[in-house]
Design an enzyme around this catalytic site. Structure first.
Site, mmCIF file in Angstrom:
data_model
loop_
_atom_site.group_PDB
_atom_site.id
_atom_site.type_symbol
_atom_site.label_atom_id
_atom_site.label_comp_id
_atom_site.label_asym_id
_atom_site.label_seq_id
_atom_site.Cartn_x
_atom_site.Cartn_y
_atom_site.Cartn_z
ATOM 1 N N SER A 209 -28.578 -27.407 3.993
ATOM 2 C CA SER A 209 -28.115 -28.134 3.802
ATOM 3 C C SER A 209 -29.312 -29.596 3.965
ATOM 4 C CB SER A 209 -27.946 -28.897 4.669
ATOM 5 O OG SER A 209 -27.407 -30.780 5.767
ATOM 6 N N TYR B 275 -26.005 -28.990 13.658
ATOM 7 C CA TYR B 275 -25.579 -28.422 12.141
ATOM 8 C C TYR B 275 -26.903 -28.255 11.545
ATOM 9 C CZ TYR B 275 -24.516 -29.742 7.520
ATOM 10 O OH TYR B 275 -23.605 -28.967 6.425
HETATM 11 P P1 NAD Z 1 -15.287 -28.580 2.733
HETATM 12 O O1 NAD Z 1 -15.329 -28.624 4.096
HETATM 13 O O2 NAD Z 1 -14.537 -29.216 1.431
HETATM 14 O O3 NAD Z 1 -15.343 -27.016 2.791
HETATM 15 C C1 NAD Z 1 -15.768 -26.316 2.947
HETATM 16 C C2 NAD Z 1 -14.863 -24.860 3.001
HETATM 17 O O4 NAD Z 1 -15.554 -23.860 4.085
HETATM 18 C C3 NAD Z 1 -13.710 -24.257 2.700
HETATM 19 O O5 NAD Z 1 -13.009 -24.377 1.711
HETATM 20 C C4 NAD Z 1 -13.244 -24.322 3.922
HETATM 21 O O6 NAD Z 1 -12.342 -23.586 3.924
HETATM 22 C C5 NAD Z 1 -14.569 -23.360 4.200
HETATM 23 N N1 NAD Z 1 -14.138 -22.255 5.345
HETATM 24 C C6 NAD Z 1 -14.893 -23.303 6.360
HETATM 25 N N2 NAD Z 1 -15.167 -22.555 7.577
HETATM 26 C C7 NAD Z 1 -14.535 -21.631 7.098
HETATM 27 C C8 NAD Z 1 -14.447 -19.999 6.863
HETATM 28 N N3 NAD Z 1 -14.819 -20.122 9.285
HETATM 29 N N4 NAD Z 1 -14.545 -19.186 6.727
HETATM 30 C C9 NAD Z 1 -14.129 -19.397 5.542
HETATM 31 N N5 NAD Z 1 -14.119 -19.957 4.724
HETATM 32 C C10 NAD Z 1 -14.247 -21.550 5.518
HETATM 33 O O7 NAD Z 1 -17.115 -28.594 2.819
HETATM 34 P P2 NAD Z 1 -17.707 -28.324 1.890
HETATM 35 O O8 NAD Z 1 -18.971 -29.955 1.919
HETATM 36 O O9 NAD Z 1 -18.023 -28.240 0.562
HETATM 37 O O10 NAD Z 1 -19.072 -27.280 1.682
HETATM 38 C C11 NAD Z 1 -19.460 -26.445 1.075
HETATM 39 C C12 NAD Z 1 -21.000 -26.517 1.937
HETATM 40 O O11 NAD Z 1 -21.762 -27.208 1.766
HETATM 41 C C13 NAD Z 1 -20.830 -26.311 3.680
HETATM 42 O O12 NAD Z 1 -21.939 -24.563 3.659
HETATM 43 C C14 NAD Z 1 -21.828 -27.405 3.747
HETATM 44 O O13 NAD Z 1 -22.053 -26.786 5.411
HETATM 45 C C15 NAD Z 1 -22.425 -27.731 3.124
HETATM 46 N N6 NAD Z 1 -23.159 -28.566 2.825
HETATM 47 C C16 NAD Z 1 -22.373 -29.695 2.393
HETATM 48 C C17 NAD Z 1 -22.684 -30.947 2.463
HETATM 49 C C18 NAD Z 1 -22.245 -32.432 2.089
HETATM 50 O O14 NAD Z 1 -22.291 -33.404 2.345
HETATM 51 N N7 NAD Z 1 -20.313 -31.952 1.604
HETATM 52 C C19 NAD Z 1 -23.785 -31.303 2.224
HETATM 53 C C20 NAD Z 1 -25.163 -30.393 2.740
HETATM 54 C C21 NAD Z 1 -24.012 -28.845 2.681
#
Ligand code: NAD
Length: 247
Positions: A142, A156
């Protein structure tokens, strides 16, 4: 035929990555923690693209479930070529004063321990010195790792800083063994992760401080991940690619 594991791919960035990977010719195994319906929908999308799919409940933080997931990938899809460590949570938005031990334990278990456990399982299968044919790993970090998350997400941000260190170290450890390791570092992306953290209005606020003036989409992140998975990035390892609209 290439086999890819995407962790936590029942929604958001992981789901978009799994679907784009199928379009680009990968067979895809996805794990999820709770959203079985979302995971099955993604698996159906992979199959609709003409590729093989496997969706299995496996908590990224749980060692036994992760080991069982990779064993099922071996049995049903065959030898592994790539891994995307996507599963991640932010935990609730808090200042450091209000962070609890339980929250930190859960956050680091998913974001860090989970990344290590899946990476270990992939190495066992892909490293050339372990009988594998090489492979590629992409970690989802991130922009918070560099920005620091002050006021809401230091916990985080710190977990993603550890993901960056693990990416750089693993890249150097694994380059001689035929595995490239890189990370993407998204800025604010339109997914449910913000609402889950209790700050659903945060994307609009953040868009105002992004030089490009908007949040990113899951497809914009997925395309960068697919680039790092592909031979187009054959000499890139240990990189953390910002996808933050200039922020
Ligand atoms: P989201 O909440 O839409 O999806 C997260 C996914 O992770 C879901 O499919 C959920 O089922 C899965 N998950 C959560 N805990 C889990 C566990 N213990 N075991 C297995 N699966 C698990 O979020 P997203 O935004 O798609 O996030 C995906 C990645 O991107 C994450 O690592 C997040 O930190 C990173 N990220 C997101 C953003 C953003 O703005 N959306 C920015 C930077 C990084």
């Amino acid at each position: 035929m290439s086999v890819l594991v995407v962790t936590g791919a029942s929604a958001g960035i992981g789901a978009a990555t799994a679907l784009l990977a199928a379009e680009r010719g990968w067979d895809v195994a996805i794990s999820y923690k709770a959203n079985a319906a979302g995971a099955e929908k993604v698996a159906a999308g992979v199959r609709a693209a003409g590729r093989r799919a496997l969706a299995m409940r496996a908590d990224a933080a749980n060692e036994a479930e992760t080991v069982a997931f990779f064993a099922r990938v071996d049995a049903e899809l065959g030898s592994l070529d790539g891994l995307v460590n996507n599963a991640g949570i932010t935990g609730p938005a808090h200042r450091i004063d209000d962070v609890t031990g339980a929250m930190l334990t859960e956050l680091f278990a998913i974001n860090i321990t989970g990344t290590f456990l899946a990476t270990r399982e992939a190495i066992k299968r892909m490293a050339k010195d372990r009988g594998g044919k090489g492979g590629v790993i992409v970690n989802v970090s991130s922009r918070a790792a560099e920005i620091g998350g002050g006021g809401t997400w230091v916990h985080y941000a710190a977990s993603k800083g550890a993901v960056d260190s693990a990416t750089i170290g693993a890249a150097r450890e694994l380059a001689p063994r035929g595995i490239r390791v890189n990370a993407v570092a998204p800025g604010p992306i339109e997914t449910e992760i913000h609402a889950k953290a209790g700050v659903g209005d945060r994307l609009a606020q953040l868009a105002a401080v992004v030089p490009m003036g908007r949040a990113g989409t899951v497809d914009e992140v997925a395309r960068a991940i697919l680039f790092l998975l592909s031979e187009e990035s054959s000499y890139i390892t240990g990189a953390v690619l910002p996808i933050g609209g200039g922020r």
